[in-house]
Each structure stands twice: as C-alpha cells, then as structure tokens.
Design a protein around this motif. Structure first.
Motif, PDB file in Angstrom:
ATOM      1  N   THR A  93      -2.668   0.461  -4.206  1.00 20.73           N
ATOM      2  CA  THR A  93      -1.989  -0.797  -3.890  1.00 20.73           C
ATOM      3  C   THR A  93      -1.387  -1.381  -5.158  1.00 20.73           C
ATOM      4  OG1 THR A  93      -3.895  -2.255  -4.247  1.00 20.73           O
ATOM      5  CG2 THR A  93      -3.651  -1.267  -2.058  1.00 20.73           C
ATOM      6  N   ALA A 115      -5.167  13.103   0.503  1.00 21.28           N
ATOM      7  CA  ALA A 115      -4.329  11.930   0.286  1.00 21.28           C
ATOM      8  C   ALA A 115      -4.925  11.019  -0.770  1.00 21.28           C
ATOM      9  CB  ALA A 115      -4.156  11.159   1.598  1.00 21.28           C
ATOM     10  N   GLU A 138       3.340   0.558   3.084  1.00 18.37           N
ATOM     11  CA  GLU A 138       3.062  -0.543   4.002  1.00 18.37           C
ATOM     12  C   GLU A 138       3.145  -1.843   3.211  1.00 18.37           C
ATOM     13  OE1 GLU A 138      -0.372   0.146   6.826  1.00 18.37           O
ATOM     14  OE2 GLU A 138      -0.678   1.802   5.437  1.00 18.37           O
ATOM     15  N   ASN A 184       0.799   5.378   0.172  1.00 18.92           N
ATOM     16  CA  ASN A 184      -0.038   6.524   0.541  1.00 18.92           C
ATOM     17  C   ASN A 184       0.714   7.815   0.229  1.00 18.92           C
ATOM     18  OD1 ASN A 184      -2.481   7.569   1.860  1.00 18.92           O
ATOM     19  ND2 ASN A 184      -1.049   8.360   3.374  1.00 18.92           N
ATOM     20  N   ARG A 201      -7.675  -1.591   6.199  1.00 22.17           N
ATOM     21  CA  ARG A 201      -6.848  -0.445   5.801  1.00 22.17           C
ATOM     22  C   ARG A 201      -7.486   0.375   4.675  1.00 22.17           C
ATOM     23  NH1 ARG A 201      -4.490   2.988   3.668  1.00 22.17           N
ATOM     24  NH2 ARG A 201      -2.278   3.372   3.303  1.00 22.17           N
ATOM     25  N   MET A 202      -8.126  -0.301   3.702  1.00 27.07           N
ATOM     26  CA  MET A 202      -8.789   0.363   2.581  1.00 27.07           C
ATOM     27  C   MET A 202     -10.026  -0.440   2.186  1.00 27.07           C
ATOM     28  SD  MET A 202      -5.542   1.312   0.077  1.00 27.07           S
ATOM     29  CE  MET A 202      -6.587   1.672  -1.336  1.00 27.07           C
ATOM     30  N   SER A 258      -4.372   6.814  -1.807  1.00 25.96           N
ATOM     31  CA  SER A 258      -3.727   5.543  -1.485  1.00 25.96           C
ATOM     32  C   SER A 258      -3.959   4.564  -2.623  1.00 25.96           C
ATOM     33  CB  SER A 258      -4.297   4.956  -0.190  1.00 25.96           C
ATOM     34  OG  SER A 258      -3.972   5.761   0.917  1.00 25.96           O
ATOM     35  N   THR A 285      -7.970   4.600  -3.286  1.00 31.13           N
ATOM     36  CA  THR A 285      -8.926   5.413  -2.531  1.00 31.13           C
ATOM     37  C   THR A 285      -8.352   6.823  -2.430  1.00 31.13           C
ATOM     38  OG1 THR A 285      -7.927   4.862  -0.391  1.00 31.13           O
ATOM     39  CG2 THR A 285      -9.746   3.473  -1.147  1.00 31.13           C
ATOM     40  N   THR A 286      -9.224   7.806  -2.352  1.00 37.15           N
ATOM     41  CA  THR A 286      -8.771   9.198  -2.256  1.00 37.15           C
ATOM     42  C   THR A 286      -9.532   9.928  -1.156  1.00 37.15           C
ATOM     43  OG1 THR A 286     -10.396  10.007  -3.861  1.00 37.15           O
ATOM     44  CG2 THR A 286      -8.262   9.306  -4.731  1.00 37.15           C
ATOM     45  N   GLU A 320       4.312   7.209   2.027  1.00 39.82           N
ATOM     46  CA  GLU A 320       4.498   6.126   2.990  1.00 39.82           C
ATOM     47  C   GLU A 320       4.143   4.794   2.333  1.00 39.82           C
ATOM     48  OE1 GLU A 320       1.873   7.180   6.116  1.00 39.82           O
ATOM     49  OE2 GLU A 320       3.260   8.605   7.055  1.00 39.82           O
ATOM     50  N   ARG A 356       0.362  11.860   0.645  1.00 39.98           N
ATOM     51  CA  ARG A 356      -0.365  12.969   1.266  1.00 39.98           C
ATOM     52  C   ARG A 356       0.178  14.293   0.737  1.00 39.98           C
ATOM     53  NH1 ARG A 356       0.829  10.418   6.038  1.00 39.98           N
ATOM     54  NH2 ARG A 356       2.017  12.217   6.777  1.00 39.98           N
ATOM     55  N   ALA A 366       0.857  -1.190   0.000  1.00 39.04           N
ATOM     56  CA  ALA A 366       0.000   0.000   0.000  1.00 39.04           C
ATOM     57  C   ALA A 366       0.890   1.236   0.000  1.00 39.04           C
ATOM     58  CB  ALA A 366      -0.901   0.001   1.225  1.00 39.04           C
TER      59      ALA A 366
END
Length: 440
Positions: free
Chosen positions: A349, A345, A372, A309, A405-406, A347, A340-341, A370, A311, A307
C-alpha cells in the motif's frame, strides 16, 4: 526550560490569545512559546499563492484585502491602549504591504515560501504587542535566526541548538520567549518551512535543542483519544503512551500530532504532553519512553490509500524478486505502508499517488499488476498487543462483517493494521470502539 506550543485555534481569537497569556505565566519556569498562524490564515495564504501561480492577480488582491480586514478587526479586539493599537496596526500594515507588493512580482517557489511564512510572523508579533500591553516581560526570538534545514530539507538539531543558544544569550535576564512555528531557513538562506508536522515539529526540535524539561502541545482537544471523536460518540483520552505508540498512532492517522514531531523528542528523551487550551485542567496525554501499561490503547485511520497487487507465479520465489519490487518504489521516493506476500503474489500500500503511473509501468514486467484506490488503513495500537490475551479474538470478532483487504501483524509489537475499503471506515471504527474498548 519548558516548551509550549499553541496551534491556530488556540490563538485564533483575541480572547484565546488572552487565555494563552494566562497559561504561559501560570508558573515561573523559563519557557519558549511556539505559535502557529491564526486559524484560517495559512489556508488563506495558500489560496493567495495559488491565485498568483495561476496569474489571477485580481483574485489574489481580493483575497489579500479580505485577510487584511480580518487582521484589522482582530487587532481592534486584541489591544485597547492607543500605543498598542498603533503598533499592532503598523505590524499588520507592514506584512500586507509585502503581500500587495508581490502582486507585481513574478511568482516562484521561493516567493511562495515567503507568502506562507506571513501567518506565523503576524501571530507572534501581535501576541508580543498584547503581552507588552498587559505588562508581561518577554522577548521575541525570530525562528528565521535559528531554525534551519539542510540541502535535503532536514533539520539538524546540533546546528539549531548552537544558533538558539546564541539567540537566547542576547536576552540575558529574560525567562519568557516567543517564537514562530513552521518557518525556517533552507541551506541557501532563503525563507522556507518544515512542511511535515509544521509547528509541532518546530516545538519538538526546539525542545530537543535546549534539552527541555517537557514539550507541551496545546490544541483544542484534551490529549490523544482512543478513537476518532468525529466518528465515535464516546471516546476517552489516553493517559500515557510510549514514543513508539504515539509515533504509530500519528503515522496512521491520529490528527492531533504529526509523526515527524515524535523523533526529536524521542531521540533526546524529552517528555511530550498533549493538552487542551480550552480545558487546561484536563490531564491530557503524556508521551514518554515507557508505555505505562500493556494492551490496546487507541485506534487510528489513514485515508487516501492505494493497494497495489503484483501476481507472478514464475518470479515470486526467485532470488531478489522483492528487492526489485522495492527498488521501483525507492526510485520514485514513494514509501510503502503495508506489505503482505503469498507464494504467487505480493501486495503493498502507498499513500502518495504522485508517481503511481510510472510505478505501475515499471512493475508490469514482473507480473499482473492491479490497483485498488479509495482504501483506508485502520491501525490498532498498544504496548505488546501481540502478546496481550484475547486482543486478536476481540479484534476480528468486531470486524466479522467488514471486508478486510489486508492484515499486517507481527512487524511491530505495538500495532495491528488492517486495509479496507474507505466506505467501511466509519463502521469499522465504531465496531472497534465497542469491541475493544466497550464504548458505544
């Protein structure tokens, strides 16, 4: 004409080959039988290739000798007549002579493809010797004569169709044909392979090329199950899926079928059946244009997800910002699974970290980045689940203790996807098995 594909476990033992022979002669419909390599062979060939690439020729020789011994033992149990044994032994000798010769040749990518092709060539030739011994009339159709990919490594169904029709025309009066899965020739005429989807992909392409009545994928499980049988104690096969539902499940982790195998059948509207070699009477799963029913049908999980992200309070609402983000992933040929928005931010995958370092470096100017790792996408799939009453309520009730998480919802009418730490995958699948299907 019917297409029947049998995987490595279905031909992995002599008695399994005998069972396949019964299955392919159970009716009189003309058919093309697509075989994978014997189970374990492709992995062994990859080990041999890796040893050669690392200049470990002694290790490669040991691996070759071990695999050859396995095939000689296989032949001993497969055929009984002296002439058949001699013929099968000669086939094994021919292919392992090639593998021994390459010990003296400089390793290359082209040579690697030749090595990996030996499994399917061996399984089909040995199966044909067995069929001849038990008196089953057939013809071997070498896949290298018709299965091809272009400069972009993509198969072209019209080209395959024309070559395949020429190959079939050379065997007038025959109704049973055996061919190899996985292998093909590339645009340079070299031995290559289909990579994505392997033998399933071959079967689907052949089915499309001959406009088959059905494409049967025979494996060691009775169809696509509603959940992962390795994780959940009780699962049930799904009787019918649409091509779209099957593609979603395959893409998001259902191991029984590769997503690349869906599009040829879907594009040419060839029904696909997922069947069990060990339980041929089981109904299995039918994949056609129509979904057959609405509501949740199955859950699949895809591991190895990263993932990312980004920002950026000053840039997110700026015109063209998302396009610039996506262009970075396009540059490195890295596909995005989920997105996703929010106002500050975005994000995304990915499941391929090959160019992760370069991607992160190019994303840095856009804001704080970032990452993950060790994430899993769990997808809940079914026809029109977005409009099905209580699905979302049951879904989130089941996951009240899971750190999701999403969430991806609304992009498809057939899919709700969730991103969560891989450590929670087993608990999540079991919770959904109970909450959505009432199965413990």
């Amino acid at each position: 004409m019917k297409i029947m594909k049998f995987g490595g476990t279905s031909v992995g033992r002599p008695e399994r080959m005998a069972q396949v022979a019964q299955l392919i002669t159970a009716d009189n419909e003309p058919k093309i039988v697509v075989l994978s390599a014997l189970s374990g062979t492709t992995n062994a060939l990859v080990e041999i290739s890796n040893a050669l690439a690392a200049y470990k020729r002694d290790e490669a020789k040991q691996l070759i000798d071990k695999l050859e011994a396995h095939y000689h033992a296989f032949v001993k149990d497969l055929v009984k007549q002296d002439a058949s044994v001699a013929k099968a032994t000669a086939i094994v000798h021919e292919h392992f002579e090639f593998l021994n010769i390459i010990l003296k040749i400089s390793f290359s990518d082209a040579l690697n493809k030749d090595i990996l092709a030996q499994g399917e060539l061996l399984s089909t030739k040995l199966f044909c010797v067995f069929l001849a011994e038990i008196g089953i009339d057939h013809a071997l159709l070498p896949a290298l004569e018709f299965m091809s990919i272009d400069m972009n490594d993509e198969p072209q169904v019209p080209v395959i169709s024309a070559k395949l029709k020429d190959a079939l025309a050379q065997h007038a009066g025959k109704s049973l044909f055996i061919t190899q899965g996985y292998i093909c020739r590339n645009a340079r005429g070299e031995v290559d392979n289909l990579k994505r989807g392997g033998s399933d992909y071959s079967a689907s392409l052949i089915a499309a090329a001959v406009q088959a009545s059905v494409c049967e994928i025979w494996t060691d499980i009775d169809g696509m199950h509603n959940n992962d049988p390795r994780v959940c104690k009780k699962t049930v096969p799904v009787e019918q899926l649409s091509f779209e539902e099957a593609a979603e499940l395959a893409y998001f982790g259902a191991k029984i079928l590769h997503p690349a195998s869906i599009w040829p059948a879907q594009h040419y509207n060839v029904p696909v059946k997922l069947l069990n070699t060990m339980e041929p009477a089981a109904k299995g799963t039918l994949i056609v244009e129509e979904a057959g029913s609405t509501g949740v049908k199955a859950v699949a999980a895809k591991d190895g997800i990263y993932a990312i992200n980004i920002r950026s309070s000053r840039m997110l609402l700026a015109y063209g910002f998302l396009r610039k983000i996506f262009e970075v992933f396009e540059k490195y040929r890295t596909s995005i699974d989920m997105i996703t928005t929010s106002e500050v931010a975005v994000s995304v995958t990915i499941d391929n970290a090959t160019h992760l370092a370069e991607i992160l470096k190019e994303l840095e100017p856009f804001g704080t980045v970032e990452v993950e790792d060790n994430q899993t996408i769990v997808s809940v799939v079914g026809n029109e689940i977005a409009e099905t009453k209580d699905v979302l309520m049951k879904l989130f009730d089941s996951l009240k203790d899971i750190p999701v998480r999403m969430v991806s919802y609304g992009g498809s009418r057939h899919n709700v996807s969730l991103l969560l730490p891989s450590a929670h995958k087993t608990t999540t699948l079991q919770a959904l098995n109970s909450g959505l299907f009432g199965l413990e």
